[in-house]
Design a protein around this motif. Sequence first.
Motif, PDB file in Angstrom:
ATOM      1  N   LEU A  54      37.583  42.214  39.389  1.00  0.00           N
ATOM      2  CA  LEU A  54      38.163  41.736  38.765  1.00  0.00           C
ATOM      3  C   LEU A  54      39.287  41.759  38.260  1.00  0.00           C
ATOM      4  CD1 LEU A  54      35.925  43.179  35.539  1.00  0.00           C
ATOM      5  CD2 LEU A  54      35.003  41.484  37.287  1.00  0.00           C
ATOM      6  N   PRO A  55      40.297  42.249  39.599  1.00  0.00           N
ATOM      7  CA  PRO A  55      41.653  41.739  39.213  1.00  0.00           C
ATOM      8  C   PRO A  55      42.619  40.614  40.308  1.00  0.00           C
ATOM      9  CG  PRO A  55      41.973  44.382  39.474  1.00  0.00           C
ATOM     10  CD  PRO A  55      40.441  43.824  39.631  1.00  0.00           C
ATOM     11  N   VAL A  56      41.518  41.022  41.475  1.00  0.00           N
ATOM     12  CA  VAL A  56      41.368  39.593  42.127  1.00  0.00           C
ATOM     13  C   VAL A  56      41.108  38.618  41.052  1.00  0.00           C
ATOM     14  CG1 VAL A  56      40.819  38.450  45.088  1.00  0.00           C
ATOM     15  CG2 VAL A  56      40.861  41.226  44.500  1.00  0.00           C
ATOM     16  N   VAL A  92      36.228  46.691  49.900  1.00  0.00           N
ATOM     17  CA  VAL A  92      36.668  45.981  49.124  1.00  0.00           C
ATOM     18  C   VAL A  92      37.498  47.007  48.400  1.00  0.00           C
ATOM     19  CG1 VAL A  92      34.759  45.357  48.355  1.00  0.00           C
ATOM     20  CG2 VAL A  92      35.441  46.996  46.838  1.00  0.00           C
ATOM     21  N   GLY A  93      38.133  48.386  49.125  1.00  0.00           N
ATOM     22  CA  GLY A  93      38.870  48.555  48.123  1.00  0.00           C
ATOM     23  C   GLY A  93      40.577  48.373  48.007  1.00  0.00           C
ATOM     24  N   TRP A  94      41.246  48.582  49.809  1.00  0.00           N
ATOM     25  CA  TRP A  94      42.266  47.583  49.793  1.00  0.00           C
ATOM     26  C   TRP A  94      42.462  46.508  49.245  1.00  0.00           C
ATOM     27  CZ3 TRP A  94      46.652  50.025  50.003  1.00  0.00           C
ATOM     28  CH2 TRP A  94      46.636  51.725  50.107  1.00  0.00           C
ATOM     29  N   ASN A  95      41.468  45.828  48.180  1.00  0.00           N
ATOM     30  CA  ASN A  95      41.605  44.423  47.845  1.00  0.00           C
ATOM     31  C   ASN A  95      43.213  44.276  46.850  1.00  0.00           C
ATOM     32  OD1 ASN A  95      39.864  43.407  48.763  1.00  0.00           O
ATOM     33  ND2 ASN A  95      38.433  43.234  46.657  1.00  0.00           N
ATOM     34  N   THR A  96      43.311  46.040  45.813  1.00  0.00           N
ATOM     35  CA  THR A  96      44.563  46.127  45.200  1.00  0.00           C
ATOM     36  C   THR A  96      45.082  47.258  45.621  1.00  0.00           C
ATOM     37  OG1 THR A  96      42.472  46.814  43.572  1.00  0.00           O
ATOM     38  CG2 THR A  96      42.941  44.767  43.279  1.00  0.00           C
ATOM     39  N   GLU A 136      48.860  48.972  37.156  1.00  0.00           N
ATOM     40  CA  GLU A 136      48.236  48.283  36.791  1.00  0.00           C
ATOM     41  C   GLU A 136      46.879  48.184  38.471  1.00  0.00           C
ATOM     42  OE1 GLU A 136      46.444  47.217  34.420  1.00  0.00           O
ATOM     43  OE2 GLU A 136      48.066  48.042  33.102  1.00  0.00           O
ATOM     44  N   TRP A 137      46.222  47.290  38.081  1.00  0.00           N
ATOM     45  CA  TRP A 137      45.608  46.751  39.849  1.00  0.00           C
ATOM     46  C   TRP A 137      45.479  45.938  39.823  1.00  0.00           C
ATOM     47  CZ3 TRP A 137      44.194  50.817  42.726  1.00  0.00           C
ATOM     48  CH2 TRP A 137      43.764  51.822  42.684  1.00  0.00           C
ATOM     49  N   VAL A 138      46.504  44.749  40.826  1.00  0.00           N
ATOM     50  CA  VAL A 138      46.488  43.781  41.038  1.00  0.00           C
ATOM     51  C   VAL A 138      46.594  43.961  42.970  1.00  0.00           C
ATOM     52  CG1 VAL A 138      48.763  43.814  39.440  1.00  0.00           C
ATOM     53  CG2 VAL A 138      49.672  44.801  42.468  1.00  0.00           C
ATOM     54  N   PRO A 139      46.777  42.438  43.190  1.00  0.00           N
ATOM     55  CA  PRO A 139      45.853  42.327  44.836  1.00  0.00           C
ATOM     56  C   PRO A 139      47.265  42.804  45.671  1.00  0.00           C
ATOM     57  CG  PRO A 139      45.612  40.254  43.168  1.00  0.00           C
ATOM     58  CD  PRO A 139      46.788  40.958  42.242  1.00  0.00           C
TER      59      PRO A 139
END
Length: 292
Positions: free
Chosen positions: A170-172, A122-126, A132-135
């Motif tokens: 969670l950011p997604v 899931v790491g490159w989800n964001t 900030e971590w964004v999609p």
Amino acid sequence: MAVPSWTIGELTVHRVDEALLPPATGRWLLPAASPEVVARHGWLQPDFAGGDGVLRLATHSFAVTAGGLRILVDTGVGNGKQRANPAWHDLRTDYLDRLAAAGFAPESVDLVVLTHLHADHVGWNTRSVDGEWVPTFPHARYLTSRVEREFWAGYAMDGPRRQMFRDSVLPVEAAGQLDLVDVPAGGVEVAPGVRLEPTPGHTPGHVAVRLDSGGRTALITGDSVHHPIQVSSPDIGSCVDIDPGLAERTRRGLLASLAGTGTLVLGTHFPAPTAGHVVADGEGLRFAAVHG
């Protein structure tokens, strides 16, 4: 930049490399695969194991266009993530460049399929933007099994897993991009020729991804099978299987269903050449590699 690919009927599946995992990974992940056990399977060399009996593993995604949708299966470890596993901590790879080289720039991806919610899937989800971590894929729907997400929602997570959810899941969800899919025993189609099939055990809601086109079939394993040695020795399990007994039963059933069918098996952690067929080998099975 070379991006290996395989043709399944009218579909082309690309392997988007992130990283080779260090030699210690195999002994940690599959502790029963000792050098002595590995040595019994000469066909593993040179691609899948070294002469020293050390297993080789990798992390990558698979990208395919089906029904006009640009689809990515699993997103690796990601860059700049704070992880307890040293092999995954604060990576700096050219993954996004490789993804673009395959024709899947982040803005063009329509669908991200997550076989399960572990840190190396899931790491490159964001990605980090202004701290900030964004999609990473702003226009994509992210899919995972409803059983998978609900299991982790009720699980007593340790600190590293909570951190992974904070920066990569969670950011997604907060962006409204995560869809939870009910996956019945017979599987569910999420795009033309793209089907999620339940393969529980490694995690409760784990899915494999089946691709069908023009009478040809491929199966992306996720972590239902971590390494080709498990094709010959399905009793070898992962140290991070949530339900080891169920994981083994799932693996045995899956491999039996693939044997001799010509289905192209694409291992999510199999190093190059990554793809192959499950074939008979005496009274058992083995993995016969197919180069992209």
